[in-house]
Design a protein around this motif. Structure first.
Motif, PDB file in Angstrom:
ATOM      1  N   LYS A   1     -15.087 -32.966 -15.968  1.00 46.79           N
ATOM      2  CA  LYS A   1     -15.272 -34.410 -16.084  1.00 46.79           C
ATOM      3  C   LYS A   1     -14.177 -35.126 -16.882  1.00 46.79           C
ATOM      4  O   LYS A   1     -13.736 -36.224 -16.495  1.00 46.79           O
ATOM      5  CB  LYS A   1     -16.650 -34.710 -16.673  1.00 46.79           C
ATOM      6  CG  LYS A   1     -17.786 -34.475 -15.677  1.00 46.79           C
ATOM      7  CD  LYS A   1     -19.129 -34.833 -16.278  1.00 46.79           C
ATOM      8  CE  LYS A   1     -20.238 -34.641 -15.256  1.00 46.79           C
ATOM      9  NZ  LYS A   1     -21.569 -34.995 -15.804  1.00 46.79           N
TER      10      LYS A   1
ATOM     11  N   LYS B   1     -13.213 -33.777  -4.776  1.00 51.53           N
ATOM     12  CA  LYS B   1     -14.014 -34.496  -5.779  1.00 51.53           C
ATOM     13  C   LYS B   1     -15.410 -34.830  -5.273  1.00 51.53           C
ATOM     14  O   LYS B   1     -16.406 -34.563  -5.948  1.00 51.53           O
ATOM     15  CB  LYS B   1     -13.291 -35.768  -6.219  1.00 51.53           C
ATOM     16  CG  LYS B   1     -14.054 -36.525  -7.311  1.00 51.53           C
ATOM     17  CD  LYS B   1     -13.317 -37.768  -7.771  1.00 51.53           C
ATOM     18  CE  LYS B   1     -14.093 -38.486  -8.864  1.00 51.53           C
ATOM     19  NZ  LYS B   1     -13.414 -39.726  -9.313  1.00 51.53           N
TER      20      LYS B   1
ATOM     21  N   LEU C   1     -18.918 -33.559  -6.765  1.00 54.27           N
ATOM     22  CA  LEU C   1     -19.884 -34.519  -7.294  1.00 54.27           C
ATOM     23  C   LEU C   1     -21.228 -34.399  -6.581  1.00 54.27           C
ATOM     24  O   LEU C   1     -22.285 -34.521  -7.197  1.00 54.27           O
ATOM     25  CB  LEU C   1     -19.341 -35.942  -7.144  1.00 54.27           C
ATOM     26  CG  LEU C   1     -18.136 -36.321  -8.020  1.00 54.27           C
ATOM     27  CD1 LEU C   1     -17.671 -37.732  -7.707  1.00 54.27           C
ATOM     28  CD2 LEU C   1     -18.467 -36.178  -9.495  1.00 54.27           C
TER      29      LEU C   1
ATOM     30  N   GLU D   1     -25.282 -40.614 -13.056  1.00 51.94           N
ATOM     31  CA  GLU D   1     -24.110 -40.174 -12.301  1.00 51.94           C
ATOM     32  C   GLU D   1     -23.850 -41.101 -11.113  1.00 51.94           C
ATOM     33  O   GLU D   1     -22.694 -41.385 -10.772  1.00 51.94           O
ATOM     34  CB  GLU D   1     -24.303 -38.736 -11.802  1.00 51.94           C
ATOM     35  CG  GLU D   1     -24.274 -37.671 -12.892  1.00 51.94           C
ATOM     36  CD  GLU D   1     -22.890 -37.531 -13.511  1.00 51.94           C
ATOM     37  OE1 GLU D   1     -21.897 -37.709 -12.794  1.00 51.94           O
ATOM     38  OE2 GLU D   1     -22.820 -37.255 -14.730  1.00 51.94           O
TER      39      GLU D   1
END
Length: 264
Positions: free
Chosen positions: A80, A100, A104, A123
Motif C-alpha cells: 500500500k 493493481k 485490490l 477501501e
C-alpha cells in the motif's frame, strides 16, 4: 536496478508456473533490495517504486497460491505505501501498475470473507470510478451487495463467474460462510426435510458432500436410517416449547391485568 529487473522477471515466471518455493526465495531477495527504496523519498526513481510495487503484487498472488492468509495480509500491508507513492507522483499511466486492480479485488475478497465490512467500504472509498468498474473489483462489490440483501443463491452461483482463478481461494471460504448461513436458516425453519432437498438448497453437488458437511459442522442434525430424511430439531426429553399453553397463560395475564385495573 538491472539485477532487480532480472529478479522480478524470474519471480514472475515462477509465480506463473506455480513454483511456490522458488518464488518465495526470489521474493525475499527482492524485499531485501526494497529496503533501500523508501516510499517517502521523492528522489527515489519512479521506476524503482514501480518495480517494488510489481514485486509485492506478485507476492500477493504467490500467497494466494500458497493458501497463506498471513502472507497475503503482510504483502498487502507492504504494498500500500508503494501504491500511495505512485499516486503522489502525479497521476497518469505511470502512477499505476498492470496488476493493481487484480490485487485490490483480491484484498476486497479477503475483507469480505473475514466479514470486515467497515474496512471493505473504506477501501472502496479509495478507488477511482475506473478501478471500481473493472471485473476484478466489481466482482467483490457485487458479492457484498448480494450478501447484504441475503441473495445467498446468487452468491453460490457466482463461483462460476470469477474474474480470475486466484479468486477461487477466497470464494471457497466465502461459500462455506454462506452455506453456514443457509444451514442456520434451514434448521430454524424446518423440523425435517429430504436430504436431496437440503443438498439442492445448500448447493452441494452430491449427497455425499452434504453428509460430510453434516459430520464436520452439524453434529446435531440427524439422518435417518434410510439416508433420505434429515431432522434438524430432534425431540427433546421432557416438555417442549410447543407444549406450553401459551394462549391460556395470555388469557390469565389479561384477566389479572383487568382485575388490577379495577382495584386501582
Amino acid at each position: 536496478m538491472a539485477a532487480a529487473d532480472a529478479l522480478l522477471s524470474t519471480l514472475s515466471r515462477q509465480v506463473l508456473a506455480n513454483d511456490i518455493e522458488s518464488a518465495k526465495i526470489s521474493l525475499t531477495q527482492l524485499k531485501i533490495w526494497m529496503l533501500d527504496i523508501p516510499t517517502n523519498d521523492n528522489n527515489v526513481p519512479l521506476e524503482s517504486i514501480t518495480l517494488a510495487a510489481n514485486a509485492l503484487e506478485l507476492g500477493v498472488l504467490l500467497s494466494v497460491a500458497d493458501d497463506d492468509l498471513e502472507a497475503f495480509a503482510r504483502n498487502m500491508s507492504q504494498l500500500k505505501p508503494y501504491y500511495a507513492a505512485l499516486s503522489a507522483r502525479g497521476g497518469g499511466a505511470t502512477s499505476t501498475t498492470e496488476r493493481k486492480c487484480h490485487v485490490l479485488g483480491l484484498n476486497l475478497m479477503h475483507l469480505l470473507v473475514d466479514n470486515r465490512l467497515s474496512e471493505f467500504h473504506a477501501e472502496l472509498e479509495l478507488l477511482s470510478e475506473a478501478e471500481a468498474s473493472t471485473p476484478y473489483v466489481s466482482f467483490p462489490i457485487t458479492l457484498e451487495r448480494q450478501l447484504m440483501v441475503g441473495s445467498y443463491d446468487e452468491v453460490l452461483n457466482s463461483r462460476s463467474n470469477i474474474p480470475d482463478v486466484s479468486y477461487s481461494f477466497f470464494m471457497d471460504n466465502l461459500l462455506e460462510t454462506v452455506r453456514d448461513a443457509i444451514a442456520d436458516c434451514i434448521e430454524v425453519s424446518y423440523v425435517s426435510m429430504k436430504l436431496s432437498d437440503a443438498m439442492i438448497m445448500m448447493k452441494f453437488d452430491s449427497i455425499g458432500e452434504l453428509q460430510e458437511y453434516i459430520q464436520e459442522k452439524r453434529e446435531d442434525w440427524i439422518v435417518d436410517d434410510s439416508g433420505e430424511k434429515l431432522t434438524f430439531q430432534p425431540p427433546m426429553s421432557g416438555g417442549k416449547a410447543v407444549d406450553i399453553p401459551s394462549m391460556k397463560l395470555m388469557a390469565q395475564s389479561l384477566s389479572y391485568a383487568t382485575e388490577l385495573e379495577r382495584i386501582v
